[in-house]
Design a protein around this motif. Structure first.
Motif, mmCIF file in Angstrom:
data_model
loop_
_atom_site.group_PDB
_atom_site.id
_atom_site.type_symbol
_atom_site.label_atom_id
_atom_site.label_comp_id
_atom_site.label_asym_id
_atom_site.label_seq_id
_atom_site.Cartn_x
_atom_site.Cartn_y
_atom_site.Cartn_z
ATOM 1 N N TRP A 10 0.825 -1.225 0.000
ATOM 2 C CA TRP A 10 0.000 0.000 0.000
ATOM 3 C C TRP A 10 0.849 1.261 0.000
ATOM 4 O O TRP A 10 0.317 2.370 -0.161
ATOM 5 C CB TRP A 10 -0.936 0.006 1.214
ATOM 6 N N ASN A 13 -0.259 4.856 1.686
ATOM 7 C CA ASN A 13 -1.700 4.962 1.416
ATOM 8 C C ASN A 13 -2.433 3.941 2.296
ATOM 9 O O ASN A 13 -1.845 2.923 2.630
ATOM 10 C CB ASN A 13 -2.000 4.627 -0.057
ATOM 11 N N PRO A 14 -3.725 4.121 2.554
ATOM 12 C CA PRO A 14 -4.493 5.334 2.326
ATOM 13 C C PRO A 14 -4.238 6.312 3.479
ATOM 14 O O PRO A 14 -3.667 5.929 4.491
ATOM 15 C CB PRO A 14 -5.931 4.816 2.333
ATOM 16 N N GLU A 19 -10.271 4.463 5.870
ATOM 17 C CA GLU A 19 -10.035 3.928 4.525
ATOM 18 C C GLU A 19 -9.177 2.665 4.568
ATOM 19 O O GLU A 19 -9.377 1.740 3.790
ATOM 20 C CB GLU A 19 -9.349 4.982 3.641
ATOM 21 N N LEU A 237 -4.561 -0.985 -4.243
ATOM 22 C CA LEU A 237 -5.426 -0.009 -3.565
ATOM 23 C C LEU A 237 -6.831 -0.012 -4.150
ATOM 24 O O LEU A 237 -7.714 0.679 -3.649
ATOM 25 C CB LEU A 237 -4.817 1.395 -3.684
#
Ligand code: PGA
Length: 251
Positions: A10, A13-14, A19, A237
């Motif tokens: 990832w 992120n996020p 999220e 994602l």
């Protein structure tokens, strides 16, 4: 026999916990019906506890994106292997972004890989050439140097859970994946080096391809004889994209 390992990196992120939890939940939902593959998500360190809690019992494993090789000490901003215990079962080490932006060296990666194995974490050790290295015909030499260094602290790989990720730097986040035939020849080179160092145990090591893996190209990489999985950035994602990659791996 080795099982394919599909890992979602990832990166940074996020941006919010909510999220991160919904992404983890979505991955668990799409992974549930699939058999025969290991599914891993690697959230940012700050979300590891929550994501590990969310995924407990789901069959989806959790990985860290890096770690320090020491157990404790004055290392500002770092995460130790002891802290990962109970949260992560994998750890990405030597990712090209850490080599490029955080000064990670071959020697540092070697210490981390040895430390991960000593602490029961499966290392996903990343190797790959930059564009200038590829253009100058140095790919093989770079892979040889990075891989031999990464495993230099291991006496054996039996039971280590070692995973190698081949990620050509120029293919990461660019939308320009490697040609499957090139990925296969590097993966074969990697397998050969591991065989020379560790004998038949090399046959148990999953070798991932990473670099702009998408739902559209995943099957071509996963069909290669020496490629057993993928390290997926951007597409991890997007739950529908990641689901399609997982489905390609599960066959
Ligand atoms: P990408 O990233 O899939 O976005 O190219 C891969 C990685 O850096 O692991």
């Amino acid at each position: 026999m080795r099982r394919p390992v599909i890992a979602g990196n990832w990166k940074m992120n996020p941006p919010t916990l909510d999220e991160a939890i919904s992404l983890a939940r979505a991955v668990a939902a799409v992974s549930a019906p699939l058999d025969g593959i290991d599914v891993v998500v690697c959230p940012p360190a700050v979300w590891l506890t929550a994501v590990a809690g969310e995924l407990a019992g789901s069959g989806v494993a959790v990985g860290a994106q890096t770690m320090h090789h020491e157990e404790r000490g004055a290392f500002t901003g770092e995460t130790s292997p002891l802290m990962l215990a109970g949260l992560a079962s994998y750890v990405i080490l030597g990712h090209s972004e850490r080599r490029q932006y955080d000064g990670e060296t071959d020697e540092g990666v070697a210490r981390k890989v040895a430390s991960a194995v000593a602490h029961g974490l499966r290392p996903i050790a990343a190797v790959g050439e930059r564009l200038d290295e590829r253009r100058s015909g140095a790919t093989e030499a770079v892979i040889d140097r990075q891989l031999r260094a990464a495993v230099s602290g291991l006496d054996t790989i039996a039971g280590s859970g070692l995973v190698i990720a081949y990620e050509p730097v120029w293919a990461i986040g660019t939308g320009e994946a490697a040609e499957p035939s090139d990925a296969q020849s590097v993966a074969r080179q990697i397998r050969g080096i591991l065989h020379e160092r560790f004998g038949d145990d090399a046959g148990d090591v999953p070798i991932q391809y990473g670099g702009s893996v998408t739902a559209d190209n995943a099957a071509a990489f996963l069909a290669l004889p020496d490629v057993d999985g993928a390290l997926v950035g951007g597409a991890s994602l997007k739950p529908e994209q990641f689901a399609a990659i997982l489905a390609a791996a599960a066959g």
